[in-house]
Design a protein around this motif. Structure first.
Motif, mmCIF file in Angstrom:
data_model
loop_
_atom_site.group_PDB
_atom_site.id
_atom_site.type_symbol
_atom_site.label_atom_id
_atom_site.label_comp_id
_atom_site.label_asym_id
_atom_site.label_seq_id
_atom_site.Cartn_x
_atom_site.Cartn_y
_atom_site.Cartn_z
ATOM 1 N N LEU A 329 0.828 -1.202 0.000
ATOM 2 C CA LEU A 329 0.000 0.000 0.000
ATOM 3 C C LEU A 329 0.865 1.255 0.000
ATOM 4 C CD1 LEU A 329 -3.003 0.663 -0.020
ATOM 5 C CD2 LEU A 329 -2.944 0.767 2.480
ATOM 6 N N SER A 330 1.964 1.221 0.758
ATOM 7 C CA SER A 330 2.889 2.354 0.769
ATOM 8 C C SER A 330 3.509 2.568 -0.605
ATOM 9 C CB SER A 330 3.991 2.112 1.807
ATOM 10 O OG SER A 330 4.999 3.099 1.714
ATOM 11 N N ALA A 331 3.944 1.491 -1.240
ATOM 12 C CA ALA A 331 4.574 1.602 -2.560
ATOM 13 C C ALA A 331 3.566 2.075 -3.603
ATOM 14 C CB ALA A 331 5.155 0.248 -2.965
ATOM 15 N N TRP A 332 2.346 1.577 -3.537
ATOM 16 C CA TRP A 332 1.330 1.936 -4.528
ATOM 17 C C TRP A 332 0.842 3.365 -4.353
ATOM 18 C CZ3 TRP A 332 -1.871 -3.144 -3.518
ATOM 19 C CH2 TRP A 332 -1.163 -4.247 -4.065
ATOM 20 N N GLN A 333 0.714 3.816 -3.103
ATOM 21 C CA GLN A 333 0.180 5.156 -2.846
ATOM 22 C C GLN A 333 1.258 6.203 -2.652
ATOM 23 O OE1 GLN A 333 -2.512 4.643 0.505
ATOM 24 N NE2 GLN A 333 -4.173 3.954 -0.828
ATOM 25 N N GLY A 334 2.507 5.740 -2.451
ATOM 26 C CA GLY A 334 3.614 6.671 -2.356
ATOM 27 C C GLY A 334 3.720 7.427 -1.061
ATOM 28 N N GLY A 335 3.454 6.786 0.059
ATOM 29 C CA GLY A 335 3.551 7.475 1.342
ATOM 30 C C GLY A 335 3.683 6.509 2.495
ATOM 31 N N VAL A 336 3.751 7.076 3.698
ATOM 32 C CA VAL A 336 3.851 6.269 4.911
ATOM 33 C C VAL A 336 2.487 5.658 5.220
ATOM 34 C CG1 VAL A 336 4.308 6.341 7.392
ATOM 35 C CG2 VAL A 336 5.728 7.682 5.813
ATOM 36 N N VAL A 337 2.491 4.390 5.629
ATOM 37 C CA VAL A 337 1.265 3.678 5.971
ATOM 38 C C VAL A 337 1.327 3.268 7.429
ATOM 39 C CG1 VAL A 337 -0.070 1.559 5.607
ATOM 40 C CG2 VAL A 337 0.795 2.862 3.643
ATOM 41 N N ALA A 338 0.306 3.638 8.197
ATOM 42 C CA ALA A 338 0.242 3.280 9.608
ATOM 43 C C ALA A 338 -0.318 1.873 9.767
ATOM 44 C CB ALA A 338 -0.635 4.276 10.369
ATOM 45 N N LEU A 339 0.134 1.203 10.835
ATOM 46 C CA LEU A 339 -0.365 -0.122 11.176
ATOM 47 C C LEU A 339 -1.262 -0.021 12.411
ATOM 48 C CD1 LEU A 339 2.880 -2.216 10.653
ATOM 49 C CD2 LEU A 339 0.910 -2.085 9.172
ATOM 50 N N PRO A 340 -2.342 -0.823 12.495
ATOM 51 C CA PRO A 340 -2.728 -1.847 11.525
ATOM 52 C C PRO A 340 -3.176 -1.237 10.200
ATOM 53 C CG PRO A 340 -4.427 -1.590 13.194
ATOM 54 C CD PRO A 340 -3.256 -0.780 13.655
ATOM 55 N N VAL A 341 -2.934 -1.941 9.108
ATOM 56 C CA VAL A 341 -3.175 -1.427 7.776
ATOM 57 C C VAL A 341 -4.677 -1.269 7.521
ATOM 58 C CG1 VAL A 341 -3.341 -3.686 6.639
ATOM 59 C CG2 VAL A 341 -2.446 -1.721 5.373
ATOM 60 N N ASP A 342 -5.015 -0.327 6.666
ATOM 61 C CA ASP A 342 -6.397 -0.130 6.231
ATOM 62 C C ASP A 342 -6.719 -1.238 5.230
ATOM 63 O OD1 ASP A 342 -8.761 0.645 4.953
ATOM 64 O OD2 ASP A 342 -8.292 2.775 5.059
ATOM 65 N N ALA A 343 -7.375 -2.297 5.692
ATOM 66 C CA ALA A 343 -7.620 -3.469 4.852
ATOM 67 C C ALA A 343 -8.491 -3.130 3.650
ATOM 68 C CB ALA A 343 -8.270 -4.574 5.679
ATOM 69 N N ALA A 344 -9.487 -2.270 3.819
ATOM 70 C CA ALA A 344 -10.365 -1.910 2.712
ATOM 71 C C ALA A 344 -9.604 -1.156 1.627
ATOM 72 C CB ALA A 344 -11.541 -1.079 3.224
ATOM 73 N N ALA A 345 -8.701 -0.265 2.036
ATOM 74 C CA ALA A 345 -7.899 0.477 1.064
ATOM 75 C C ALA A 345 -6.984 -0.468 0.288
ATOM 76 C CB ALA A 345 -7.078 1.548 1.778
ATOM 77 N N PHE A 346 -6.394 -1.416 0.991
ATOM 78 C CA PHE A 346 -5.541 -2.386 0.302
ATOM 79 C C PHE A 346 -6.350 -3.214 -0.684
ATOM 80 C CE2 PHE A 346 -3.811 -6.637 -0.221
ATOM 81 C CZ PHE A 346 -2.524 -6.340 -0.685
ATOM 82 N N ASP A 347 -7.518 -3.665 -0.268
ATOM 83 C CA ASP A 347 -8.349 -4.491 -1.153
ATOM 84 C C ASP A 347 -8.727 -3.736 -2.423
ATOM 85 O OD1 ASP A 347 -8.165 -6.505 0.672
ATOM 86 O OD2 ASP A 347 -10.232 -6.351 1.414
ATOM 87 N N ARG A 348 -9.017 -2.449 -2.307
ATOM 88 C CA ARG A 348 -9.359 -1.650 -3.498
ATOM 89 C C ARG A 348 -8.172 -1.554 -4.444
ATOM 90 N NH1 ARG A 348 -12.000 1.551 0.464
ATOM 91 N NH2 ARG A 348 -10.216 2.989 0.545
ATOM 92 N N GLU A 349 -6.985 -1.295 -3.894
ATOM 93 C CA GLU A 349 -5.787 -1.177 -4.728
ATOM 94 C C GLU A 349 -5.463 -2.509 -5.406
ATOM 95 O OE1 GLU A 349 -3.908 1.340 -5.518
ATOM 96 O OE2 GLU A 349 -4.400 2.941 -4.093
#
Length: 379
Positions: A329-349
């Motif tokens: 998600l960080s590589a695809w969106q180009g920024g820092v990603v906080a944990l726990p990860v946003d599962a819905a955002a990852f699923d969309r990507e």
């Protein structure tokens, strides 16, 4: 019943796991089923997982399929009251990993994931040293794990390999889950990650064959993780430092430096600008298990029959999927990603990438006559 499945089956069929027998096999390919009937006489062979589970011929299953099927078959198995040992990763997506864990909890059956590198005494010792506080307050975790070399022929060997629709990712999803798991097993989960995952840098594939992850902890610990399938000769070097010392795992050795005074205390109490902190040094070597996969299988069976604690509990495997998803998600969106990860955002990507993905042209996956040396910890 490809590479991993055939290796596990041969080990069980040969009586390699005390307390367990190979009671059934399944494969969706008719030609492969004919091969299995010849290789494993008197072991029933089914056309798919549903038929095998419905037959009620087993107490536990080993899932060794393309990644997306791990949680699908796992949930079905738990619904049939069957214990589950899944190959890594337990799922491609955190959302699916949660679904599998919920099914495991509801069933009350054993759930294990094949993180066979946890059986290596070097990693076990590293975890013990970190968690017992020998290194003090951790500062830096740096793993260069670039000896996962693969050729183009490897990627061409399976239609599902190196595709978003078949595998779900590249080196982070296939080879490096072992190392991502060991990272969090030894040092815990970071609070945020920043990652770069170049696609097709060294191979003709649609996913990443190199990755760099920076993990940040609220404690101040910084983790650096570098991996690729495109370097030869590669490196396997893990270095962990704290205010109480340093350890390095490389070439099959654990090197340990123990400071006799905590560095943070020396830093603010010393009167000189340059000091040498007294320390002790030692090297440790251990005999690795000759069959790490078999050791996990044995532990799984011993857990079911005798209550032995699981070395690789499936619920813990969620953390590896979480790290992998956050890095993508960080590589695809180009920024820092906080944990726990946003599962819905990852699923969309991921869904967007799966829509553009296509299976590779390849023959059926090869079967192996046993566990391969390339699956062991390599220094």
């Amino acid at each position: 019943m490809g590479g991993m499945g055939s290796a596990h089956a041969r080990h069980l069929f040969a009586g390699g796991v005390n307390g367990a027998v190979l009671s059934a096999l399944c494969d969706t390919d008719a030609a492969r089923r004919d091969q299995l009937k010849a290789l494993f006489p008197e072991v029933p062979v089914y056309e798919n997982a549903e038929a095998l589970l419905a037959a009620g011929v087993c107490d536990a299953v080993v899932i060794a399929t393309p990644h997306y099927f791990h949680p699908v078959i796992g949930v079905q198995a738990f619904e049939h009251g069957v214990h589950v040992l899944s190959e890594k990763p337990m799922a491609v997506q955190v959302s699916e990993a949660h679904r599998l864990i919920e099914a495991a909890d509801k069933s009350g059956r054993a759930f294990c994931v094949m993180f066979n590198q946890r059986t290596d005494p070097l990693f076990q010792k590293a975890r013990e040293l970190v968690q017992s506080g020998v290194l003090g307050e951790l500062k830096r975790f740096h793993w260069i794990i670039t000896n996962w070399y693969r050729t183009q022929a490897y990627y061409d060997s399976g239609a599902w390999r190196a595709t978003f629709c078949g595998e779900g990712g590249g080196v982070l999803m296939n080879q490096a889950p072992h190392n991502l798991d060991l990272w969090q097993w030894i040092c815990g989960m970071p609070d945020r990650v920043l990652a770069r995952c170049p696609v097709a840098k060294y191979h003709d594939i649609e996913v990443e064959d190199e990755a760099l992850i920076v993990g940040e902890y609220d404690s101040g610990l910084v983790a650096l993780f570098q991996t690729t399938t495109g370097e030869y000769p590669g490196t396997n070097r893990l270095e962990i430092t704290g205010d109480g010392g340093k350890m390095v795992l490389e070439d099959g050795k654990l090197k340990l430096w123990r400071l006799k005074e905590r560095e943070r205390e020396v830093c603010f109490t010393a009167k000189e600008g340059f000091v040498q902190i007294p320390m002790d040094y030692e090297e440790m070597t251990f005999e690795a298990p000759p069959n790490a996969h078999g050791a996990v299988l044995q532990n799984f069976v011993d857990h079911i029959l005798h209550g032995t604690p699981l070395l690789s509990d499936g619920r813990e495997a969620l953390n590896e999927v979480m790290l992998c998803n956050a890095a993508y998600l960080s590589a695809w969106q180009g920024g820092v990603v906080a944990l726990p990860v946003d599962a819905a955002a990852f699923d969309r990507e991921l869904a967007a990438r799966r829509e553009q993905s296509a299976m590779r042209e390849a023959g059926s996956a090869p079967m192996h006559d046993g566990y391969q040396t390339r699956w062991q910890v390599r220094w």
